[in-house]
Design a protein around this motif. Structure first.
Motif, short mmCIF file in Angstrom:
data_model
loop_
_atom_site.label_atom_id
_atom_site.label_comp_id
_atom_site.label_asym_id
_atom_site.label_seq_id
_atom_site.Cartn_x
_atom_site.Cartn_y
_atom_site.Cartn_z
N GLU A 163 0.82 -1.22 0.00
CA GLU A 163 0.00 0.00 0.00
C GLU A 163 0.86 1.26 0.00
O GLU A 163 0.53 2.25 -0.68
N LEU A 164 1.94 1.25 0.74
CA LEU A 164 2.83 2.42 0.74
C LEU A 164 3.48 2.60 -0.62
O LEU A 164 3.56 3.71 -1.15
N ALA A 165 3.97 1.52 -1.19
CA ALA A 165 4.62 1.61 -2.50
C ALA A 165 3.66 2.13 -3.56
O ALA A 165 4.06 2.90 -4.45
N ALA A 166 2.40 1.74 -3.49
CA ALA A 166 1.40 2.21 -4.45
C ALA A 166 1.19 3.71 -4.36
O ALA A 166 0.74 4.34 -5.32
N ARG A 167 1.54 4.30 -3.21
CA ARG A 167 1.43 5.74 -3.01
C ARG A 167 2.78 6.44 -3.13
O ARG A 167 2.91 7.61 -2.75
N ASP A 168 3.78 5.72 -3.64
CA ASP A 168 5.14 6.26 -3.79
C ASP A 168 5.73 6.71 -2.46
O ASP A 168 6.46 7.70 -2.38
N LEU A 169 5.43 5.95 -1.40
CA LEU A 169 5.93 6.24 -0.07
C LEU A 169 6.87 5.12 0.38
O LEU A 169 6.70 3.96 0.02
N ILE A 170 7.85 5.50 1.20
CA ILE A 170 8.82 4.53 1.70
C ILE A 170 8.18 3.61 2.73
O ILE A 170 7.43 4.05 3.61
N ALA A 171 8.48 2.31 2.63
CA ALA A 171 8.13 1.34 3.65
C ALA A 171 9.42 0.97 4.39
O ALA A 171 10.33 0.38 3.81
N MET A 172 9.51 1.36 5.65
CA MET A 172 10.69 1.05 6.46
C MET A 172 10.39 -0.20 7.29
O MET A 172 9.60 -0.14 8.23
N GLY A 201 5.58 -7.91 0.57
CA GLY A 201 4.88 -6.99 -0.31
C GLY A 201 5.00 -7.34 -1.77
O GLY A 201 5.78 -8.20 -2.18
N ALA A 202 4.19 -6.64 -2.59
CA ALA A 202 4.15 -6.90 -4.03
C ALA A 202 5.35 -6.32 -4.76
O ALA A 202 5.62 -6.69 -5.91
N THR A 203 6.06 -5.41 -4.13
CA THR A 203 7.27 -4.83 -4.70
C THR A 203 8.17 -4.39 -3.56
O THR A 203 7.70 -4.03 -2.48
N SER A 204 9.47 -4.43 -3.78
CA SER A 204 10.43 -3.91 -2.81
C SER A 204 11.03 -2.59 -3.28
O SER A 204 12.00 -2.10 -2.71
N ALA A 205 10.43 -1.99 -4.32
CA ALA A 205 10.99 -0.78 -4.92
C ALA A 205 11.08 0.37 -3.93
O ALA A 205 11.97 1.23 -4.05
N ARG A 206 10.16 0.41 -2.97
CA ARG A 206 10.14 1.51 -1.99
C ARG A 206 10.51 1.04 -0.59
O ARG A 206 10.28 1.76 0.39
N THR A 207 11.05 -0.16 -0.47
CA THR A 207 11.37 -0.71 0.85
C THR A 207 12.77 -0.34 1.30
O THR A 207 13.74 -0.47 0.54
N TRP A 208 12.86 0.17 2.53
CA TRP A 208 14.12 0.37 3.23
C TRP A 208 14.10 -0.56 4.44
O TRP A 208 13.04 -0.89 4.97
N LEU A 209 15.28 -0.97 4.88
CA LEU A 209 15.39 -1.80 6.07
C LEU A 209 15.92 -1.00 7.25
O LEU A 209 16.71 -0.07 7.08
N LYS A 210 15.48 -1.38 8.43
CA LYS A 210 15.99 -0.82 9.69
C LYS A 210 16.53 -2.00 10.48
O LYS A 210 15.76 -2.86 10.92
N ILE A 211 17.85 -2.06 10.62
CA ILE A 211 18.46 -3.27 11.17
C ILE A 211 19.39 -2.94 12.33
O ILE A 211 19.99 -1.85 12.37
#
Length: 295
Positions: A163-172, A201-211
């Motif tokens: 849902e975040l990626a569909a809105r061009d928002l980062i998913a952390m 998710g359906a795409t990792s294009a907007r995914t960042w990791l917090k590790i």
């Protein structure tokens, strides 16, 4: 010091001003030159109020806001990660202009609860993040093989990433290989968590990791091509050891900066400004920015 009487009056009589403040906030790009320093303040919503030997360190909202305002005013700070209540207080205090804002989404896994691993999305959702003009959403994803609640959490995190990626928002995404007594912070445990978390998710294009910063971070970072921010955690009474580990990990490919809360907001000497400036000085060079108003 902020006028908390006025803040309470606005919340009681003029709640519409929160949306107005969100609409008027000056934004800045999430990406750019240099690494990022994000201040985290989403611990209280999960009942995690302790810092080091102080079990209720984060129990006073006014004190927490004072510390956040001081931290966000420093020129080396890029933004905030927090739940709606804290984001809204800081919007009304005018502390979020020219700062990145990441909304914390799933805080339903209350610390110590029998349902802790069924980590429901009880804070921001993707619609609210977009409506409030925030820059992305963060989700905790604890993976426990002996906890049935993990399945629902994985599904909900995957949905939020999409849902975040569909809105061009980062998913952390903050993934942990976990069990009831805590997280597996071995290199192997973190590598396994990264591999599950980055596939949500359906795409990792907007995914960042917090590790987290753990031993053998060079090996850990080879587990992903996604942008990663380092989790500061609670350093207890030995911040110097934490700082040394952060400095080393920040040199690794793919590391885009730090997300730190308690370590900077509640240092042992309570000198927030010095703690924040010390962390900011670890980051790679970036163009100088003017301090926020009052900084």
């Amino acid at each position: 010091m902020a006028d908390y009487g006025a803040l309470r009056e606005i919340r009681a009589r003029h709640p519409e001003r929160i949306a107005e403040a969100a609409a008027q906030r000056r934004r800045r790009p999430l990406t750019g030159d240099g690494q990022l320093l994000i201040i985290a303040a989403d611990h209280p919503a999960r009942g995690a109020l302790g810092v080091g030997s102080r079990p209720l360190a984060m129990g006073s909202r006014e004190d927490l806001l004072d510390r956040l305002v001081a931290a966000l005013a420093r020129p080396g700070v890029d933004g905030l990660l927090a739940t709606p209540d804290i984001v809204e207080d800081l919007l009304l205090l005018g502390a979020l202009d020219d700062r990145i804002v990441i909304g914390s989404m799933n805080r339903g896994g209350i610390q110590g609860a029998v349902f802790e691993f069924d980590d429901r999305f009880t804070a921001f959702d993707s619609d609210a993040i977009a409506r409030m003009r925030l820059d992305g959403g963060k989700m905790l994803c604890r993976i426990a093989l002996d906890e049935h609640g993990t399945a629902a959490t994985l599904e909900a995190c995957a949905r939020a990433v999409s849902e975040l990626a569909a809105r061009d928002l980062i998913a952390m995404v903050e993934p942990f290989w976990s069990h009831r007594s805590g997280h597996d912070l071995s290199p192997e445990g973190v590598i396994k968590a990264i591999n599950v978390g980055q596939a949500l998710g359906a795409t990792s294009a907007r995914t960042w990791l917090k590790i987290p910063v753990v031993p053998e971070m060079d090996r850990v970072m080879r587990a992903t091509t996604l942008p990663a921010l380092l989790l500061g955690g609670d350093p207890g009474d030995t911040p110097d050891l934490a700082y040394a580990a952060w400095r080393n990990a920040l040199k690794l490919p793919g590391v885009r900066g730090l997300v730190v809360g308690r370590a900077l907001l509640y240092p042992p000497d309570d000198d927030v400004v010095t703690a924040v400036d010390t962390a900011a000085a670890m980051l790679d060079a970036r163009p100088a920015r003017s301090p926020a108003p009052g900084g």
